[in-house]
Structure formats: structure tokens, C-alpha cells
Design a protein around this motif. Sequence first.
Motif, short mmCIF file in Angstrom:
data_model
loop_
_atom_site.label_atom_id
_atom_site.label_comp_id
_atom_site.label_asym_id
_atom_site.label_seq_id
_atom_site.Cartn_x
_atom_site.Cartn_y
_atom_site.Cartn_z
N UNK A 144 0.78 -1.23 0.00
CA UNK A 144 0.00 0.00 0.00
C UNK A 144 0.81 1.28 0.00
N UNK A 145 2.14 1.16 -0.16
CA UNK A 145 2.98 2.36 -0.12
C UNK A 145 2.58 3.38 -1.18
N UNK A 146 2.04 2.89 -2.31
CA UNK A 146 1.71 3.79 -3.43
C UNK A 146 0.22 4.20 -3.46
N UNK A 147 -0.49 3.95 -2.39
CA UNK A 147 -1.91 4.30 -2.37
C UNK A 147 -2.15 5.77 -2.05
N UNK A 148 -1.14 6.45 -1.51
CA UNK A 148 -1.33 7.83 -1.07
C UNK A 148 -1.62 7.94 0.40
N UNK A 149 -1.71 6.80 1.07
CA UNK A 149 -2.02 6.82 2.51
C UNK A 149 -0.83 7.22 3.36
N UNK A 150 0.38 7.12 2.80
CA UNK A 150 1.58 7.34 3.61
C UNK A 150 2.31 8.62 3.17
N UNK B 59 10.70 7.68 -5.86
CA UNK B 59 10.01 6.76 -6.78
C UNK B 59 8.50 6.97 -6.72
N UNK B 60 7.99 7.26 -5.54
CA UNK B 60 6.55 7.54 -5.42
C UNK B 60 6.19 8.77 -6.23
N UNK B 61 6.98 9.83 -6.14
CA UNK B 61 6.69 11.05 -6.91
C UNK B 61 6.74 10.77 -8.42
N UNK B 62 7.70 9.97 -8.83
CA UNK B 62 7.79 9.63 -10.25
C UNK B 62 6.58 8.81 -10.69
N UNK B 63 6.15 7.88 -9.85
CA UNK B 63 4.97 7.08 -10.18
C UNK B 63 3.73 7.96 -10.27
N UNK B 64 3.63 8.94 -9.38
CA UNK B 64 2.50 9.87 -9.43
C UNK B 64 2.51 10.67 -10.73
N UNK B 65 3.69 11.12 -11.13
CA UNK B 65 3.81 11.90 -12.37
C UNK B 65 3.44 11.06 -13.58
N UNK C 44 1.60 8.38 -13.64
CA UNK C 44 0.18 8.04 -13.55
C UNK C 44 -0.67 9.17 -14.11
N UNK C 45 -0.31 10.41 -13.78
CA UNK C 45 -1.05 11.56 -14.30
C UNK C 45 -0.95 11.63 -15.81
N UNK D 36 -1.72 5.89 -9.27
CA UNK D 36 -0.32 5.66 -8.91
C UNK D 36 -0.06 4.20 -8.58
N UNK D 37 -0.98 3.58 -7.85
CA UNK D 37 -0.76 2.18 -7.47
C UNK D 37 -0.83 1.26 -8.69
N UNK D 38 -1.56 1.68 -9.72
CA UNK D 38 -1.58 0.89 -10.95
C UNK D 38 -0.24 0.97 -11.67
N UNK D 39 0.41 2.12 -11.59
CA UNK D 39 1.76 2.26 -12.16
C UNK D 39 2.72 1.35 -11.39
N UNK D 40 2.58 1.31 -10.07
CA UNK D 40 3.45 0.44 -9.27
C UNK D 40 3.28 -1.02 -9.66
N UNK D 41 2.05 -1.43 -9.92
CA UNK D 41 1.80 -2.81 -10.36
C UNK D 41 2.36 -3.04 -11.76
N UNK D 42 2.16 -2.07 -12.65
CA UNK D 42 2.66 -2.19 -14.01
C UNK D 42 4.19 -2.30 -14.02
N UNK D 43 4.84 -1.62 -13.09
CA UNK D 43 6.30 -1.71 -12.99
C UNK D 43 6.73 -3.17 -12.82
N UNK D 44 6.07 -3.90 -11.95
CA UNK D 44 6.42 -5.30 -11.70
C UNK D 44 6.17 -6.16 -12.92
N UNK D 45 5.10 -5.88 -13.65
CA UNK D 45 4.69 -6.72 -14.76
C UNK D 45 5.32 -6.33 -16.09
N UNK D 46 6.19 -5.33 -16.09
CA UNK D 46 6.86 -4.91 -17.33
C UNK D 46 8.38 -5.03 -17.22
N UNK D 47 8.82 -6.02 -16.47
CA UNK D 47 10.24 -6.30 -16.36
C UNK D 47 10.74 -7.02 -17.61
N UNK D 48 12.03 -7.02 -17.86
CA UNK D 48 12.57 -7.71 -19.04
C UNK D 48 12.75 -9.21 -18.83
#
Length: 308
Positions: A216-222, A244-250, A252-253, A259-271
Amino acid sequence: MKTINIPGVEKPVSALIQGSDYFRPSVYEKVCNVLDRYFAIGGNTIDTAHIYCGGESEVAIGKWMNDRNNREDVIILTKGAHHDQHGPRVNPEAITKDLFESLERLGTDYIDLYALHRDDPSVPVSVIIDILNEHISAGRIKAIGGSNWTVERLQEANEYAASKGLVGFSFSSPNLSLAKANEPFWAGCVSADATDCKWHKEHQLPLLSWSSQARGFFTGRFTPEDQSNEDIVRVFYSDANWDRLRRAEQLATEKGVSTIQIALAYVLNQPFPTCALIGAQNEEELRSCFEGAEIVLTQDEVKWLEGL
């Protein structure tokens, strides 16, 4: 839903793997709702473990598969040989005991993806690979992997297996997330760092990430000022992760997603092949994960998110 292939398993494994660490027969209606929704969007893999809820997670999943008569449509990822109050249990006796108990609870005669929940570096990889191959030969296991194993031990195990004509580990399940762990969330856990990811890219060994959204680090709660969650502070609070959170927010916009969808996409777009274990408990959370899994990131975007 996107899928990956794991050697030993005939069916493709869905990119999103449904977690079950809260499943119990006592909340069976909730279990059914979660699993029915997950399979309706194209998911097909359930993560569980011998120790989850004292074994009740596996029992609840077994009941659901029996009620739905769908065992052949389901990929089961379960884990065994977790340590107990006496210490490590990565040995042939514990592996066999846990496996047979998991099979009975799940009401099945085989496990698709069987992972050792922890490692014990004092045990030779030969001992571990030999016993797991006995169960593979008997048809009880389709594919084996290490949960929270270092890449060094994974490579050692696979080199031994190759030298003996045996089946080696065909997947690994550490933590991988955009937020990098300062220290293990639980003792003995492994989080993939840049060196580990380089190894996975070189070997193309599938990685099934737990806590892929950093709890939940990327949910905006923290925020840096909020010190209320001691575990999140201990594991994920760092200047680099706030960046990294700020970059994910940027990003995502820019992409019109969360933002949390970008965090998930990061994991699923590895080489290298990856899946993300998710803990979605309602339709909104599941929809968010499904949409996040569909996001395509370039390798330049992945590196930019990391701050490289």
C-alpha cells in the motif's frame, strides 16, 4: 488477462495471482466471492501455503474447487517447509510431510506450482532437489520453485539439477516492487534488488512477486511525516522510495491511471517473465489490479521510475 509460461505447467499462468492468506472455511462466502470474481476476469492461479491460517486457507480453496468442479481449470501455487518454533525445516521429511498435508487439504492429487517457503543454506541443494524430484516423478508436483531464495542458491540448485538430469527450479517468488525494501519485512524474506533482476533477465526465470504493490505504499495513505505504521516505516521509508513515489504519481497523471496501478505495471513490465500476487478482496480492488496489469511501460519508463 496477460499470462506467462512456466516449464512443467501445461496451462499459461495468469499475470495476476490471487492471494489467500485470509481464506478460511468460516468466511467461505467471501472466499467464493473473491475467487469467482477473480476467475471471471481471466485469472487462473491461486497462491496459498501450508502455514496460511493454520492450513485453513488450503481447506477453503479445496472446498471451492470441489463445489465448482473446476480443479483442472485452476493453477495452485502452494508453499511448504516454512520454519517453526524450533527453526528451519527445509529437509526431506518436512517437505514430504507438508506436501502430503497440502494435497489432502486441497482435495487434489497434484500441485501445479510447489515452492519452498524459506531456504536453509546449511542444507545441500542436492538433498532438496533430489526429494522434490521424487515427488515430481510420482506426479504430485508439476513445477518447483523457491520462495525467498537468493539467486545464488537458485543457480546452485539448478546447476546441480542439470548435472544430474533432474528437474530444477522453474520459478522464484521473492518480493519485487517499485519501492525497494530497506530490510526484510519478515525475517528470512528476500526482496529482489538490481543484481537479482539482472540475474532473472539473464536466465529468464519467471519471478512471482509477493507484496508487489509494497503493502500500500503507493496508495497515497503514507507520507514522510506519518510514522504510524511501524512496519511500513521500517521497510519502505527512504528518500529514494519517496522519489520513486513522486515519479509514479507523475507517470500516472500522464497516462490517466492511478499511482498504485503504475506500481503494479512496474512489476509486470520487467525484461523477464513476472507475475504479481495480489490481495484484492472486493470488486473495486480487483478492477484496479486488472487495469494496472494491462498498462504497458517501456523499459525506459521502468528505469525512469527507478530513478536510473
